[in-house]
Design a protein around this motif. Structure first.
Motif, PDB file in Angstrom:
ATOM      1  N   THR A 157      37.558  46.887  38.180  1.00 48.42           N
ATOM      2  CA  THR A 157      37.437  48.100  38.995  1.00 48.42           C
ATOM      3  C   THR A 157      38.217  47.952  40.291  1.00 48.42           C
ATOM      4  OG1 THR A 157      35.244  48.582  38.094  1.00 48.42           O
ATOM      5  CG2 THR A 157      35.825  49.637  40.177  1.00 48.42           C
ATOM      6  N   PHE A 158      38.131  46.768  40.895  1.00 49.84           N
ATOM      7  CA  PHE A 158      38.882  46.522  42.125  1.00 49.84           C
ATOM      8  C   PHE A 158      40.387  46.670  41.882  1.00 49.84           C
ATOM      9  CE2 PHE A 158      41.548  43.098  43.897  1.00 49.84           C
ATOM     10  CZ  PHE A 158      41.808  43.682  45.124  1.00 49.84           C
ATOM     11  N   ILE A 170      52.363  48.086  42.439  1.00 47.04           N
ATOM     12  CA  ILE A 170      51.871  46.718  42.607  1.00 47.04           C
ATOM     13  C   ILE A 170      52.425  46.164  43.917  1.00 47.04           C
ATOM     14  CG2 ILE A 170      51.832  44.388  41.647  1.00 47.04           C
ATOM     15  CD1 ILE A 170      52.118  45.583  38.888  1.00 47.04           C
ATOM     16  N   THR A 171      51.555  46.015  44.888  1.00 51.53           N
ATOM     17  CA  THR A 171      51.964  45.527  46.208  1.00 51.53           C
ATOM     18  C   THR A 171      51.798  44.012  46.299  1.00 51.53           C
ATOM     19  OG1 THR A 171      49.739  45.813  47.119  1.00 51.53           O
ATOM     20  CG2 THR A 171      51.232  47.712  47.232  1.00 51.53           C
ATOM     21  N   ASN A 172      52.459  43.440  47.293  1.00 51.37           N
ATOM     22  CA  ASN A 172      52.310  41.998  47.533  1.00 51.37           C
ATOM     23  C   ASN A 172      50.865  41.656  47.889  1.00 51.37           C
ATOM     24  OD1 ASN A 172      55.028  41.445  47.077  1.00 51.37           O
ATOM     25  ND2 ASN A 172      55.582  41.780  49.228  1.00 51.37           N
ATOM     26  N   ASP A 173      50.230  42.570  48.612  1.00 51.71           N
ATOM     27  CA  ASP A 173      48.836  42.356  49.003  1.00 51.71           C
ATOM     28  C   ASP A 173      47.939  42.283  47.770  1.00 51.71           C
ATOM     29  OD1 ASP A 173      46.812  42.191  51.139  1.00 51.71           O
ATOM     30  OD2 ASP A 173      46.116  44.097  50.321  1.00 51.71           O
ATOM     31  N   LEU A 174      48.191  43.148  46.796  1.00 54.90           N
ATOM     32  CA  LEU A 174      47.396  43.135  45.565  1.00 54.90           C
ATOM     33  C   LEU A 174      47.618  41.837  44.794  1.00 54.90           C
ATOM     34  CD1 LEU A 174      45.559  44.428  43.464  1.00 54.90           C
ATOM     35  CD2 LEU A 174      47.574  45.576  42.501  1.00 54.90           C
ATOM     36  N   ILE A 175      48.855  41.382  44.736  1.00 64.74           N
ATOM     37  CA  ILE A 175      49.157  40.138  44.027  1.00 64.74           C
ATOM     38  C   ILE A 175      48.412  38.967  44.664  1.00 64.74           C
ATOM     39  CG2 ILE A 175      50.983  38.474  43.483  1.00 64.74           C
ATOM     40  CD1 ILE A 175      52.905  40.846  43.250  1.00 64.74           C
ATOM     41  N   ILE A 178      44.735  39.229  43.793  1.00 68.33           N
ATOM     42  CA  ILE A 178      44.479  38.859  42.395  1.00 68.33           C
ATOM     43  C   ILE A 178      44.537  37.340  42.227  1.00 68.33           C
ATOM     44  CG2 ILE A 178      45.405  38.959  40.051  1.00 68.33           C
ATOM     45  CD1 ILE A 178      46.211  41.843  40.573  1.00 68.33           C
ATOM     46  N   ILE A 179      45.509  36.712  42.884  1.00 70.59           N
ATOM     47  CA  ILE A 179      45.602  35.248  42.824  1.00 70.59           C
ATOM     48  C   ILE A 179      44.358  34.613  43.437  1.00 70.59           C
ATOM     49  CG2 ILE A 179      46.849  33.237  43.709  1.00 70.59           C
ATOM     50  CD1 ILE A 179      49.426  34.881  43.503  1.00 70.59           C
ATOM     51  N   THR A 180      43.919  35.170  44.569  1.00 70.78           N
ATOM     52  CA  THR A 180      42.707  34.659  45.225  1.00 70.78           C
ATOM     53  C   THR A 180      41.493  34.791  44.315  1.00 70.78           C
ATOM     54  OG1 THR A 180      43.567  35.262  47.414  1.00 70.78           O
ATOM     55  CG2 THR A 180      41.187  34.908  47.222  1.00 70.78           C
ATOM     56  N   PHE A 227      30.053  40.787  45.266  1.00 69.93           N
ATOM     57  CA  PHE A 227      30.282  41.131  46.669  1.00 69.93           C
ATOM     58  C   PHE A 227      31.732  40.889  47.080  1.00 69.93           C
ATOM     59  CE2 PHE A 227      25.589  40.400  46.988  1.00 69.93           C
ATOM     60  CZ  PHE A 227      25.269  41.705  47.332  1.00 69.93           C
ATOM     61  N   LEU A 228      32.375  39.896  46.481  1.00 71.73           N
ATOM     62  CA  LEU A 228      33.782  39.641  46.786  1.00 71.73           C
ATOM     63  C   LEU A 228      34.649  40.804  46.315  1.00 71.73           C
ATOM     64  CD1 LEU A 228      36.030  37.839  47.818  1.00 71.73           C
ATOM     65  CD2 LEU A 228      36.014  36.640  45.613  1.00 71.73           C
ATOM     66  N   SER A 229      34.378  41.315  45.123  1.00 74.90           N
ATOM     67  CA  SER A 229      35.136  42.465  44.614  1.00 74.90           C
ATOM     68  C   SER A 229      34.922  43.692  45.498  1.00 74.90           C
ATOM     69  CB  SER A 229      34.716  42.778  43.172  1.00 74.90           C
ATOM     70  OG  SER A 229      35.049  41.721  42.299  1.00 74.90           O
ATOM     71  N   LEU A 230      33.673  43.926  45.900  1.00 73.94           N
ATOM     72  CA  LEU A 230      33.371  45.066  46.773  1.00 73.94           C
ATOM     73  C   LEU A 230      34.051  44.903  48.132  1.00 73.94           C
ATOM     74  CD1 LEU A 230      29.563  45.537  45.998  1.00 73.94           C
ATOM     75  CD2 LEU A 230      31.446  47.021  45.269  1.00 73.94           C
ATOM     76  N   PHE A 231      34.047  43.672  48.635  1.00 72.71           N
ATOM     77  CA  PHE A 231      34.690  43.394  49.927  1.00 72.71           C
ATOM     78  C   PHE A 231      36.189  43.682  49.861  1.00 72.71           C
ATOM     79  CE2 PHE A 231      37.096  40.175  52.359  1.00 72.71           C
ATOM     80  CZ  PHE A 231      36.792  40.593  53.644  1.00 72.71           C
TER      81      PHE A 231
END
Length: 287
Positions: A157-158, A170-175, A178-180, A227-231
């Motif tokens: 969902t995130f 697909i932004t660098n921030d999203l990448i 996702i890696i995190t 909570f990490l996904s929501l954050f």
């Protein structure tokens, strides 16, 4: 309520909860163990000496007191720097996040110290008597399938939410996010496998206590994942819709929730009265 007042309330709550209230409860717990289960009667609980435990407790207490004072000073510094919130002022936005990381250092050091004690316990353990829990240890024996499914669904969902608000770019921030998430959940999976199949860190730990610890750990990881996904979803929304003033709220709430689930959950679940300390007596074999 102005954003400044909200910042003070939330950040003060974060400081008190993580650097005062929970440390006080943990210190009270350590002192309770030392009083109720002295080394004379429970030698296996102290692979070095009670003095080492007391010294570790004092260091832990002192470190939290220092961090508590630093937090209060940071609040005062912010009050001097800004009377009115400025959207470009990243100091306020990132303060709960950066300070929250520092606040968890004493807890991590305490965990490292605990692992060292368990290592010494295993080294000193001379008993040849062993008993094992022959009951199969499966994931859903300890955690609800609903929690696992919810955590997995929120991960996707995130990703969908971030793509949606960025017009499916697909932004660098999203990448990076996702890696995190991948690294965090790889760690969670590894820990889950170890809890279900690995050996006990504490060679004397009762089977029932290990089962309770496994259940708490797996449930905590599931909750933290949610909570990490929501954050991260909230963080993405803040960036896209330029709601910088909301970042201080999100960051502070996130750390307090993690502390409540992790540290608070441990204190609520793993209480002294529910642990079998008889296994640490000199005349007991490991069970």
């Amino acid at each position: 309520m102005s954003i400044n007042i909200l910042f003070y309330v939330l950040f003060l709550s974060q400081i008190i909860l993580i650097s005062y209230y929970y440390p006080k409860q943990i210190i009270k717990r350590i002192e309770g163990v030392l009083k109720k289960f002295p080394p004379e009667s429970y030698p296996k609980l102290y692979p070095e000496s009670a003095d080492k435990v007391i010294a570790a407790k004092i260091r832990y207490q002192l470190l939290n007191q220092i961090i508590l004072v630093i937090g209060l000073l940071l609040m005062g510094l912010y009050a001097l720097m800004s009377k009115d919130y400025d959207n470009g002022q990243k100091f306020a936005e990132g303060l709960p996040l950066m300070f929250g990381m520092v606040q968890f250092i004493p807890f991590m050091l305490l965990e490292v110290s605990g692992c060292r004690q368990f290592k010494l316990m295993r080294k000193a353990n001379k008993s040849t008597s062993r008993s094992a829990d022959l009951t199969p240890r499966h994931l859903f024996n300890y955690v609800s399938p609903l929690l696992v499914i919810s955590a997995v669904l929120l991960l996707f969902t995130f990703i969908f939410f971030d793509l949606y608000i960025h017009d499916f770019t697909i932004t660098n921030d999203l990448i990076i996010k996702i890696i995190t998430l991948s690294l965090v959940h790889a760690l969670f999976i590894g820990l889950a496998v170890w809890h279900l199949t690995g050996k006990r860190l504490d060679p004397h730990q009762a089977i029932k206590d290990r089962s309770s610890q496994t259940q708490f750990s797996l449930q905590s990881m599931g909750s933290v994942s949610i909570f990490l996904s929501l954050f991260l979803m909230a963080n993405s929304a803040v960036d896209v819709f330029e709601l910088g003033y909301m970042e201080i709220i999100i960051n502070s709430i996130y750390f307090q929730v993690i502390a409540f689930v992790g540290i608070g959950g441990m204190l609520r679940t793993d209480q002294i009265d529910t642990i079998n300390f008889d296994v640490y007596k000199a005349d007991n074999s490991i069970i």
